[in-house]
Design an enzyme around this catalytic site. Structure first.
Site, PDB file in Angstrom:
ATOM      1  N   TYR A  82       0.829  -1.224   0.000  1.00 25.30           N
ATOM      2  CA  TYR A  82       0.000   0.000   0.000  1.00 25.30           C
ATOM      3  C   TYR A  82       0.854   1.262   0.000  1.00 25.30           C
ATOM      4  O   TYR A  82       0.543   2.249  -0.660  1.00 25.30           O
ATOM      5  CB  TYR A  82      -0.992  -0.041   1.174  1.00 25.30           C
ATOM      6  CG  TYR A  82      -2.185  -0.904   0.864  1.00 25.30           C
ATOM      7  CD1 TYR A  82      -2.229  -2.257   1.209  1.00 25.30           C
ATOM      8  CD2 TYR A  82      -3.252  -0.395   0.142  1.00 25.30           C
ATOM      9  CE1 TYR A  82      -3.303  -3.062   0.861  1.00 25.30           C
ATOM     10  CE2 TYR A  82      -4.332  -1.188  -0.214  1.00 25.30           C
ATOM     11  CZ  TYR A  82      -4.357  -2.520   0.141  1.00 25.30           C
ATOM     12  OH  TYR A  82      -5.419  -3.302  -0.221  1.00 25.30           O
ATOM     13  N   HIS A 134     -14.484   2.492  -1.792  1.00 26.72           N
ATOM     14  CA  HIS A 134     -13.497   1.559  -1.228  1.00 26.72           C
ATOM     15  C   HIS A 134     -12.426   2.249  -0.399  1.00 26.72           C
ATOM     16  O   HIS A 134     -11.354   1.674  -0.186  1.00 26.72           O
ATOM     17  CB  HIS A 134     -12.853   0.759  -2.378  1.00 26.72           C
ATOM     18  CG  HIS A 134     -13.847  -0.067  -3.128  1.00 26.72           C
ATOM     19  ND1 HIS A 134     -13.688  -0.417  -4.442  1.00 26.72           N
ATOM     20  CD2 HIS A 134     -15.047  -0.576  -2.752  1.00 26.72           C
ATOM     21  CE1 HIS A 134     -14.741  -1.121  -4.852  1.00 26.72           C
ATOM     22  NE2 HIS A 134     -15.577  -1.230  -3.853  1.00 26.72           N
ATOM     23  N   CYS A 145      -7.929  -0.357  17.228  1.00 26.06           N
ATOM     24  CA  CYS A 145      -8.889   0.570  17.864  1.00 26.06           C
ATOM     25  C   CYS A 145      -9.469   1.560  16.870  1.00 26.06           C
ATOM     26  O   CYS A 145     -10.268   2.422  17.246  1.00 26.06           O
ATOM     27  CB  CYS A 145      -8.203   1.314  19.013  1.00 26.06           C
ATOM     28  SG  CYS A 145      -7.063   2.598  18.464  1.00 26.06           S
ATOM     29  N   GLY A 209     -14.052   2.948 -16.982  1.00 24.85           N
ATOM     30  CA  GLY A 209     -12.841   2.244 -16.557  1.00 24.85           C
ATOM     31  C   GLY A 209     -13.030   1.268 -15.426  1.00 24.85           C
ATOM     32  O   GLY A 209     -12.199   1.206 -14.514  1.00 24.85           O
ATOM     33  N   THR A 210     -14.133   0.508 -15.499  1.00 18.94           N
ATOM     34  CA  THR A 210     -14.299  -0.533 -14.495  1.00 18.94           C
ATOM     35  C   THR A 210     -14.646  -1.845 -15.176  1.00 18.94           C
ATOM     36  O   THR A 210     -15.348  -1.877 -16.182  1.00 18.94           O
ATOM     37  CB  THR A 210     -15.382  -0.175 -13.458  1.00 18.94           C
ATOM     38  OG1 THR A 210     -15.465  -1.222 -12.476  1.00 18.94           O
ATOM     39  CG2 THR A 210     -16.753   0.038 -14.095  1.00 18.94           C
ATOM     40  N   GLN A 237     -12.337  -2.275 -23.246  1.00 15.57           N
ATOM     41  CA  GLN A 237     -12.980  -3.597 -23.382  1.00 15.57           C
ATOM     42  C   GLN A 237     -14.403  -3.528 -22.829  1.00 15.57           C
ATOM     43  O   GLN A 237     -14.672  -2.770 -21.896  1.00 15.57           O
ATOM     44  CB  GLN A 237     -12.210  -4.641 -22.567  1.00 15.57           C
ATOM     45  CG  GLN A 237     -10.787  -4.885 -23.040  1.00 15.57           C
ATOM     46  CD  GLN A 237      -9.966  -5.610 -21.958  1.00 15.57           C
ATOM     47  OE1 GLN A 237     -10.508  -6.129 -20.979  1.00 15.57           O
ATOM     48  NE2 GLN A 237      -8.665  -5.620 -22.137  1.00 15.57           N
TER      49      GLN A 237
END
Ligand code: BV8
Ligand code: ZN
Length: 266
Positions: A82, A134, A145, A209-210, A237
């Protein structure tokens, strides 16, 4: 019956979009832009399902790393991944597609931007009130915590990143985790409700774009379609979930979104 329009990359190609598409965009009163990793692809950010080329994680499937179990099993590998992605985003810039979304919002004032992405490129391009389904790479919190944890500016990373021990929570000493929604974790109910409400009220749903694979985000197009919205899918696509009278505009967002703006409003 769905229809498909192909972007022609030949220099000088007219690439005239269908007039029905232009009229739908021009006349939209409540538009939604629903973005995925492809929106940031032309900023050089690898899409979620592309191999993480050149990185320590190339041999891992992103979905295997984006889970609480992976973090507990190997916090250094997951935290390093990350932080490497956060560094990539910090070094990237918003692209033409992000800027086109800002201009679209100036033309269509009710526009809502919903993203599955965890980068801040929409905000850095000038979009406001972006719904992040997300979460964000730019927020971190304690795994134990949930106390928010400040993220420091990253040192220049060697190519491909490295494993990094996550910082310790300043309140309880627990491990700090990225502020993203992992697979198997629930989305923020407020954000999710706002996204479903926007999809349920829109007259134009512009999916950009997903791959349409991740739930519950992947249900948003269906919600929009069921209440009568027009769906346009911008993607090189054909994504999952295209149906009914949807229109697929096959090509890169950085080419197609500016075309839409230029041809709809001159
Ligand atoms: C949950 C943060 C309840 C982390 C991400 C129902 C059916 C099936 C499965 C499920 C279901 N309900 C729940 C699930 C399980 C799971 C899921 O959906 N699995 C799928 C994959 C099988 N969902 C969850 O776990 C969700 N939680 O449901 O909670 C619950 C609670 C407890 C127990 C059980 C359930 C949480 C999902 C959130 C996961 N976190 N991100 C991180 O980033 O590391 S998702 C991740 O995928 C990214 O956010 C990414 O944005 C997102 C979606 O992917 P895309 O954006 O579409 O990216 P992708 O690479 O796939 O595609 C890119 C596209 O761009 C391609 O189509 C490509 O052609 C296109 N493209 C490329 N270049 C361009 C372009 N397009 C335009 N222009 C270009 N230049
Ligand atoms: Zn803590």
């Amino acid at each position: 019956m769905t229809s498909t329009w192909h972007f022609d990359p030949t220099p000088g190609a007219a690439n005239r979009l269908p007039e029905t598409v232009l009229e739908t965009v021009r006349s939209a009163q409540r538009a939604v832009v629903f973005g995925g990793a492809g929106m940031s692809a032309e900023s050089g950010i690898a899409t979620f399902r592309d191999a993480q080329s050149g990185a320590l994680w190339a041999r891992f499937d992103a979905e295997q790393l984006a889970t609480p179990e992976a973090f507990l099993r190997d916090p250094e590998r997951v935290w390093g991944w990350y932080e490497w992605r956060r560094m990539q985003v910090l070094q990237a810039r918003p692209n033409v597609a992000h800027r086109a979304v800002v201009e679209l919002a100036q033309r269509l004032p009710q526009l809502r931007v919903i993203t599955q992405n965890v980068d801040d490129l929409h905000e850095r391009a000038g979009s406001r009130e972006v719904l992040h389904l997300h979460g964000s790479l730019h927020q971190a919190r304690c795994f134990d915590c949930a106390a928010a944890h400040p993220l420091d500016a990253l040192p220049d990373e060697p190519e491909g990143g490295r494993y990094l021990a996550p910082p310790r929570c300043l309140c309880c000493g627990g491990p700090v985790r990225p502020g993203v929604v992992w697979f198997g974790e629930s989305l923020d109910p407020h954000v999710l409700d706002a996204a479903f409400a926007a999809a349920g009220a829109c007259d134009l749903f512009l999916s950009v774009g997903t791959s349409g694979l991740v739930h519950p985000a992947a249900q948003l197009p269906d919600v929009a379609r069921q209440q009568g919205a027009t769906l346009l899918h911008v993607n090189p696509q054909r994504p999952q979930g295209v149906s009914g009278e949807d229109v697929c505009l096959l090509g890169p967002a950085g080419q197609i979104l500016p075309l839409l703006l230029r041809q709809a409003w001159g």
